[in-house]
Motif scaffolding. Structure first.
Motif, PDB file in Angstrom:
ATOM      1  N   PHE A 105       0.832  -1.200   0.000  1.00 46.94           N
ATOM      2  CA  PHE A 105       0.000   0.000   0.000  1.00 46.94           C
ATOM      3  C   PHE A 105       0.870   1.255   0.000  1.00 46.94           C
ATOM      4  CE2 PHE A 105      -3.114   3.129   1.301  1.00 46.94           C
ATOM      5  CZ  PHE A 105      -4.252   2.688   0.636  1.00 46.94           C
ATOM      6  N   THR A 106       1.974   1.219   0.734  1.00 49.84           N
ATOM      7  CA  THR A 106       2.903   2.352   0.748  1.00 49.84           C
ATOM      8  C   THR A 106       3.417   2.636  -0.657  1.00 49.84           C
ATOM      9  OG1 THR A 106       3.612   1.815   3.005  1.00 49.84           O
ATOM     10  CG2 THR A 106       5.078   3.214   1.699  1.00 49.84           C
ATOM     11  N   LEU A 107       3.874   1.603  -1.343  1.00 59.46           N
ATOM     12  CA  LEU A 107       4.407   1.786  -2.692  1.00 59.46           C
ATOM     13  C   LEU A 107       3.339   2.311  -3.644  1.00 59.46           C
ATOM     14  CD1 LEU A 107       6.553  -1.474  -2.932  1.00 59.46           C
ATOM     15  CD2 LEU A 107       7.393   0.867  -2.647  1.00 59.46           C
ATOM     16  N   ALA A 108       2.114   1.789  -3.508  1.00 59.30           N
ATOM     17  CA  ALA A 108       1.034   2.211  -4.413  1.00 59.30           C
ATOM     18  C   ALA A 108       0.650   3.667  -4.185  1.00 59.30           C
ATOM     19  CB  ALA A 108      -0.180   1.309  -4.224  1.00 59.30           C
ATOM     20  N   ILE A 109       0.528   4.073  -2.930  1.00 57.89           N
ATOM     21  CA  ILE A 109       0.043   5.427  -2.652  1.00 57.89           C
ATOM     22  C   ILE A 109       1.102   6.481  -2.972  1.00 57.89           C
ATOM     23  CG2 ILE A 109       0.726   5.771  -0.230  1.00 57.89           C
ATOM     24  CD1 ILE A 109      -2.282   6.615   0.235  1.00 57.89           C
ATOM     25  N   LEU A 110       2.365   6.052  -3.103  1.00 57.31           N
ATOM     26  CA  LEU A 110       3.435   6.979  -3.475  1.00 57.31           C
ATOM     27  C   LEU A 110       3.704   6.986  -4.977  1.00 57.31           C
ATOM     28  CD1 LEU A 110       6.030   6.234  -0.637  1.00 57.31           C
ATOM     29  CD2 LEU A 110       4.509   8.202  -0.794  1.00 57.31           C
ATOM     30  N   ALA A 111       3.068   6.056  -5.706  1.00 52.89           N
ATOM     31  CA  ALA A 111       3.392   5.859  -7.122  1.00 52.89           C
ATOM     32  C   ALA A 111       2.642   6.823  -8.034  1.00 52.89           C
ATOM     33  CB  ALA A 111       3.116   4.412  -7.525  1.00 52.89           C
ATOM     34  N   ALA A 112       2.979   8.106  -7.932  1.00 54.75           N
ATOM     35  CA  ALA A 112       2.370   9.115  -8.810  1.00 54.75           C
ATOM     36  C   ALA A 112       3.068   9.092 -10.163  1.00 54.75           C
ATOM     37  CB  ALA A 112       2.484  10.499  -8.173  1.00 54.75           C
ATOM     38  N   GLN A 113       2.306   9.145 -11.222  1.00 56.98           N
ATOM     39  CA  GLN A 113       2.877   9.106 -12.570  1.00 56.98           C
ATOM     40  C   GLN A 113       3.857  10.253 -12.781  1.00 56.98           C
ATOM     41  OE1 GLN A 113       0.344   8.736 -15.983  1.00 56.98           O
ATOM     42  NE2 GLN A 113      -0.956   7.193 -15.017  1.00 56.98           N
ATOM     43  N   GLY A 114       4.996   9.911 -13.371  1.00 56.19           N
ATOM     44  CA  GLY A 114       5.949  10.943 -13.755  1.00 56.19           C
ATOM     45  C   GLY A 114       6.834  11.450 -12.638  1.00 56.19           C
TER      46      GLY A 114
END
Length: 867
Positions: free
Chosen positions: A546-555
């Motif tokens: 969940f940490t990785l996903a919520i930080l994974a903003a495009q660009g």
């Protein structure tokens, strides 16, 4: 059903993965619309890193999401044999036993590597499982398994017969540490401190000389010409004359060539065709001799005269000393210049003239360029499209031979009688040209990326026409990092069109680079890496995902701090505790239709909000906005469901409204766990299966649908007004240091229903609401709108005079801090040079401070005006 009092990931994760695996939930059934992904095969050279964890998490989110939507999902796993990296690792291993590769026959050495590879393949597999990857292990492949080897041989033979694979003597990148050639993409260039050596080259028959500037004086031993630019007025008179190579005495023609940059160094260039790719081209254009001065260990050979036997660095020092002693050295300048290093071992790469196998790339690139230009293959984010195309427009032939033992051996047998190359998918026993049996197979193996380029179709059984190939090719999306767009993505697109006459995938999602909290690249040298397996041990796989996903903003690169894992473990605890609360209050539960006539305002609000969240999460996942999807469900679950709805209905669970509340709670929790499942599969499976309304497994449960009849804009608007009033009351308490546990009296100017008043009293810890026509004295404003104003009575709770003085001091301090942010944002250098996220963070802080000052000034105004 009840659950334990604590969320303990170690007790649930492998339990559920084992069940999913045994029930073959990840094996596609062949029914419904297909959705396929091939995993970027991890190298078998060690543990997965945080970049792998992000890549696997994103692919798993997509796979689980599509599976729940009813797609027939194939996520195909496998591993890469990683030729250079694996052979290097095994050679290091046997070195600890006092052995080297040359102490074994090729077959003996490969037996050792296979044992090593099988061990680490199993380790990698366990690591991928620990993250929760829903891959179909029944279809696991390895780039050296028999099926893929067959595909590799066929591709090599077909390309050779088409004239697209050839052998030639060219300048290549040589790593003497790994003992092999590298492709251009396998060389990392870094700016390093060096020197520019200015050397006199005498003119034959004249009392004159040219000064040459070089960063590598040792390579002058291989010089065969001096070049100047044809329009350089300084050197026009020298063109056609002969220079004498210092120390060596070789005669060098002085030639004119447009490649020479008159502004670099002295504008006169020493030409070493055997040791520089640009000099090589000059040598071809002017028919110069090629003098190779290095052996495979980058030690000076017999062409280096008295310097024979010296390593490159040693020779450099000796050559410079000799030049100085003989009066040829003019000066030495410090210089920062680009140095190529091996991407595996960081050794300085030496350009060498060698016989190698190449693929002619331009004919293959044509259709791969068109596919991206016309949108047949899309890049997300789109900016990577330009990066891909820029490289493809300038593509050079690909050196595919590697001087290794581990890998796909080149399927070429040279006839010792007539010199003919016999190229075949099967072993050749007699020369096809002269019939001789005296054949020797090429010693080299193919570049690892050659087999990886075939991955989307070779893993599905090509060259056979398999059912998998017919159903799941082309795949739908490739998830990978930007650093292998050239190594892998481009080559897969080219090979897909060449051998399948179709694209290998429809979309390429380029994920973020995982950096440390300071924005630095994670590396062993900095010691700033975060091991995903250690994170899983301490926090659990779900909080990490969940940490990785919520930080994974495009660009944007992903800046990772270990504290974030603790934040989202707290979220996992919140989910656990909320579910536990619901389960503890389901005594005598009966599933019933949710009747609109039985719903209170807060029920209508949460049901409406849920529909909006389902819509937003679905849209975000469809657009690869993983951070937006994660943020939406996080805010809904923690803030709206837990902090507002559950708190608001606790008292009703003890009344005749219990059945309605139970059914709303179960429905909202059920849908929320479904939305969370792609991000946090283990936790959600453990909790979802305890609900009284659920079936076999969340893995195969249906993705939530939006029910339009539950969307109620008016109820949302009314309850959000109540929330704002309560937040206002809490804010007033906080600013004037009145404990939240202290009941306060409020005043209201406008209309509030009885139900709305009850929510404000219960959730805001309000003792009484008195309706007034005007503004009362000794109070602070909590909420203002065109139709409603609310105030908190403070007269008996604080010393107004002292409180006003304290608040004014607080405002002064806030203004001082605010000024710092304002100055930064007015500084052009800061806006231009600071990282984008730092600038954005500064703007957010400025906004926050302004809002806080505004709120406090309102309280000061209220207290001063009405005391």
């Amino acid at each position: 059903m009840e659950i334990g009092t604590r969320y303990e990931p170690q007790n649930i994760e492998m339990k559920w993965y084992k069940q999913w695996f045994e029930k073959k939930y990840f094996t596609p059934k062949g029914a419904g619309p297909k959705y396929s992904i091939v995993i970027p095969p991890p190298n078998i050279t060690g543990r997965i890193h945080m970049g792998h964890a992000l890549n696997i998490t994103i692919q798993d989110i997509l796979s689980r999401y599509k599976r729940m939507q009813g797609f027939d999902v194939l996520w195909l796993p496998g591993e890469d044999h990683a030729g250079i990296a694996t052979q290097t690792a095994v050679e290091k291993y046997i070195a600890t036993q006092g052995k080297s590769r040359r102490d074994y026959s090729r077959e003996e050495f490969l037996e050792i590597v296979w044992d090593w590879a099988n061990k680490y393949r199993n380790e990698i597999k366990k690591q991928i499982m620990s993250i929760g990857a829903s891959v179909d292990w029944t279809r696991e492949r390895f780039t050296l398994d028999e099926g893929l080897s067959k595909a590799v041989r066929k591709v090599f033979v077909d390309l050779y017969k088409k004239g697209l694979i050839y052998k030639g003597k060219y300048i290549v990148n040589w790593c003497h540490r790994c003992g092999t050639v590298l492709s251009d993409e396998e060389v990392d260039y870094h700016e390093e401190e060096g020197a520019l050596y200015h050397v006199k080259y005498p003119i034959k028959g004249e009392d004159d000389y040219l000064v040459i500037a070089t960063t590598r004086p040792e390579t002058m031993l291989g010089d065969t010409a001096v070049a100047v630019h044809p329009s350089d007025e300084r050197y026009k008179k020298y063109i056609g004359k002969t220079a004498i190579l210092p120390i060596v005495g070789r005669e060098l023609p002085i030639i004119a060539d447009n490649y020479v940059d008159p502004s670099f160094g002295t504008g006169a260039l020493k030409v070493t065709p055997a040791h520089d790719p640009n000099d090589y081209l000059i040598g071809q254009r002017h028919n110069l001799p090629f003098v190779d001065i290095f052996d495979e260990h980058i030690v000076i050979n017999e062409n280096g005269g008295k310097f024979k036997g010296m390593k490159a660095e040693e020779a450099r020092k000796a050559v410079v000393e000799e030049l100085e002693a003989l009066g040829y050295l003019v000066k030495i300048e410090k210089l920062k210049h680009s140095v190529g290093r091996c991407y595996r071992c960081d050794t300085v790469v030496e350009p060498r003239l060698m016989d190698q196998w190449f693929v002619s790339m331009k004919p293959l690139a044509k259709r791969a360029i068109e596919a991206v230009e016309n949108g047949e293959v899309k890049f997300v984010p789109e900016r990577w499209k330009k990066v891909y195309l820029n490289w493809m427009y300038e593509i050079r032939d690909w050196c595919i031979s590697r001087q290794l033992w581990w890998g796909h051996r080149i399927p070429v047998w040279k006839c010792e009688e007539c010199g003919h190359y016999n190229v075949s998918e099967e072993e050749v026993r007699a020369c096809e040209k002269c019939g001789s049996a005296h054949l020797v197979q090429d010693e080299d193996v193919l570049d690892t990326w050659f087999s990886s380029a075939l991955w989307p179709f070779s893993t599905m059984g090509w060259p056979e026409k398999t059912p998998d190939l017919g159903r799941y090719y082309p795949t739908d999306v490739l998830v990978t990092g930007f650093d292998i767009i050239f190594f892998w993505v481009a080559r897969m697109i080219m090979m897909g069109y060449e051998f399948m006459d179709d694209k290998p995938f429809s979309e390429v999602y380029i994920h973020q680079l995982v950096r440390d909290k300071f924005g630095r690249k994670m590396s062993k040298s900095l010691g700033n890496g975060i091991d995903p397996l250690e994170v899983i041990d301490e926090y659990g796989a779900d909080p990490m995902r969940f940490t990785l996903a919520i930080l994974a903003a495009q660009g944007r690169d992903l800046k990772l701090d270990v504290r974030f894992f603790d934040t989202y473990k707290k979220f996992a605890n919140k989910i656990w505790n909320a579910t536990r609360f619901v389960l503890m209050n389901l005594e005598d539960f009966e599933k019933q239709p949710i009747e609109a006539s039985q719903l209170k305002l807060v029920d209508k609000w949460i049901l409406s909000r849920l529909q909006k969240v389902i819509q937003k999460v679905t849209e975000a996942l469809d657009n690869y906005d993983f951070n937006i999807a994660a943020s939406e469900i996080y805010n809904f679950f923690w803030d709206e469901l837990c902090d507002w709805y559950i708190e608001a209905v606790k008292s009703r669970l003890k009344t005749e409204e219990r059945k309605t509340v139970q059914n709303v709670l179960v429905y909202v929790l059920d849908m929320s766990l479904r939305l969370l499942h792609p991000f946090m599969p283990f936790l959600t499976e453990e909790l979802w299966t305890k609900l009284p309304t659920t079936t076999e497994s969340l893995v195969i449960a249906e993705w939530p649908k939006v029910f339009g009849e539950y969307i109620d804009e008016e109820s949302e608007k009314r309850f959000e007004q109540i929330m704002e009033i309560i937040r206002g009351v809490r804010n007033v308490r906080a600013e004037v240091n009145v404990p939240q546990s202290t009941k306060v009296k409020t005043y209201a100017k406008g209309n509030l229903s009885q139900e709305e008043q009850e929510y404000i009293k219960f959730l805001g810890n309000v003792e009484d609401i008195e309706f007034v026509q005007g503004r009362p004295q000794m109070c602070a404003t909590a909420y203002v709108s065109p139709n409603l104003e609310t105030y908190v009575s403070l007269g008996t709770l604080i010393d107004v005079k002292a409180e006003v003085a304290r608040l004014k001091k607080k405002v002064e301090k806030l203004r001082t801090d605010l000024e710092k942010f304002a100055k930064k944002l007015e500084d052009e250098n800061f806006l231009k040079n600071a990282p984008e996220d730092i600038v954005e963070e500064t703007r957010e802080k400025q906004k926050m401070f302004n809002e806080q000052i505004s709120k406090i000034e309102q309280i000061i105004h209220d207290l001063e005006e009405n005391r």
